[in-house]
Each structure stands twice: as C-alpha cells, then as structure tokens.
Design an enzyme around this catalytic site. Sequence first.
Site, mmCIF file in Angstrom:
data_model
loop_
_atom_site.group_PDB
_atom_site.id
_atom_site.type_symbol
_atom_site.label_atom_id
_atom_site.label_comp_id
_atom_site.label_asym_id
_atom_site.label_seq_id
_atom_site.Cartn_x
_atom_site.Cartn_y
_atom_site.Cartn_z
ATOM 1 N N LYS A 1 0.715 -0.811 0.157
ATOM 2 C CA LYS A 1 0.092 -0.358 0.108
ATOM 3 C C LYS A 1 1.453 1.150 0.202
ATOM 4 C CE LYS A 1 -3.818 1.984 2.621
ATOM 5 N NZ LYS A 1 -3.408 3.935 1.990
ATOM 6 N N LYS B 1 -7.317 -3.919 4.872
ATOM 7 C CA LYS B 1 -5.679 -3.172 4.957
ATOM 8 C C LYS B 1 -5.179 -3.121 5.644
ATOM 9 C CE LYS B 1 -8.307 1.557 5.450
ATOM 10 N NZ LYS B 1 -8.619 2.589 4.422
#
Length: 328
Positions: A33, A201
């Site tokens: 990410k 996430k």
Amino acid sequence: MALTPPIQPMLADARPELPRDTALPGGPAYEQKPDGYRAILFASPDRVQIQSRNGTDLTGAFPEIAAAGRALPAPLALDGELVVAHGGRLHFGELQRRARRRGAGARQAAAERPAHLILFDVLETADGPLLDRPYRERRAALEQLFVDGTLGAPFALCPATRDRAVALDWLDPAWGTVGIEGVVVKGLAQPYQPGRRGWLKVRARATADAIVASVTGPVTAPSTLLLARRDQTGRLRYVARTAPLARTAREELGARLRPGGPDHPWRGRRFSAGWGSSEQLDHRPVHPELVVEFAGDTAVDEGIYRHPVRYLRVRDDMSPEQLPPPGA
C-alpha cells in the site's frame, strides 16, 4: 469505453494486524500500500481523465500522467495510487502540493517533481470491462500490459505476493520510511465491486515518544492528547494527536498533568481537528513535562503524523530534553 467517470473505487476495510484466515474468495493475495492518492485513469486516444477516490478530476494537476495515458495504443481503465518521490521516499506533502496546481504551474511542478501512477488493477481493456472477472485474471492482464510494453514509466506495477511471510515483511516500519504504509489483502476470486469495502488493509505501525503539550477535554481527565517535540531552537513543535483515550488512561494522565500557564507557547494556537479538516480543536495547554510513548502508522510528513496515534504509556525514564527534534 464502456466505463466512464466517475465510478466509485473498490475499497478496503482496516484491520489491526494481518489476518491469518481472511476467508476471502479464492484465498488471499497481498499488495503493498503506497502512500499516495487513490486514482482511476480512464485513457483512450481521444479522451483522458484522472479521477480521485471521491470523484474529483485531477487531470489538470498531473499533465505528465495524462499525456502518458493519451499515448497508450488502446483504451484502458486503470486503478492505482498517484505518488511523488522526493528525498528518497514517497512524499505525501509534495503530492498534495502537486494536486493543488493547474495550468503552467502544474506543468512546471511536473518537471520538478514528476508523479507516477502505481497500478494494482485494470478495470477495462479494448475487449471490454473486466469488473466481473476475478482478481487473479485482472492481475494477470495488468502484468501482461507491462510485459508487452504497453505500460511503462510513469506507470509502475504495484508489488504483489501470495506469500504471507513476504507481506509481513512489508509491514516492517523500515518500509514505512520509504513510503510503503502497509498491505492490502484481496481475494484471488473476487470481482471488482465499486464502492464496496471488500478488501482488507493493514497499516505498518511503529512506536515513538513525545511530550504531552495540550489536551482536549478536561486536564484532569483528558479525552485526547496533543503531542510535541522541541526543535533545534527549543520551540515546541506539534507532531501528533492521539485517538480517544481509554478510561484508565484518562485517570492516569489526569493525575499527572498540570495546566499550562499564560506563557505556554500554544496558548491561543489553533489546531485542526483532522487532516484536511477546517474544524478547530478546543484544546487546553498543559505544562510540557510529561513524555509518553505512542504507536502510530508510517504516514508521517515532515515529522507530523497524518493519522491519530494510539497512547501506550508514560515514559518516566525519559525527559523532554532527551527526545530528538521532529522528523529526526
């Protein structure tokens, strides 16, 4: 193209740690990410648009990305993260400054601080939309676009793996120092579902120390802490705000904090309630003598934590003078 802007990007639900059994369709795949702006690029020879996560048109702010999209040999809709590298890392502050500029200013900024679009999904090709296809097929199609030379700089392929050990390594704070703020977990059999939080996430986190310089709520039972460090000149510099404190922490800290006097350097100073928010905090300065340890993610810009941090404990073994300056 069948897909036209704006469309809602597929989103991820936050988790405190990398799950062992995600129950995601087809099993998990892991992606880095990067610290940037979510962007969907709609590109064809006669039309290019860069859409932000909330639907804003960013095309004019990133002319180099738009030009690269216009030069593609066939229509593509691509999902990724806009980033700007500076000082050896992905730099969110420089990206923000780029996003505000248009016209000649944007062209100059593109020459001085070029952006890249790190891609992790392809939503449409010349053969039509791919939203209903599983992630593993979309990922293979995206990789092939790089292999055959269709995509190159300023586009980059987001690193991905099916190895959980590799993903755990990406959560090491060392990756955060270069701008990789965590891991996104996706199901190999998942379709692309606009607007749905179907992914997961996990942000990389590290601990640090700072001085309690002000609080929200009563000093005797603070709701949140405003944290600081002293710079090289001795000035008190804001570095972070904590998430709401647990009851036991409020009691512990309330017994230790002293209200700041009229000469406190933050007396009358305004602080935003959140990153990008115009709302102002109602805060109460305290005597800057108590050092605390906190846990925060790696989204740090020039020494300031962009997201709320988590209070861990009082550091009775440290004095404010022992702390390094912000950003050190």
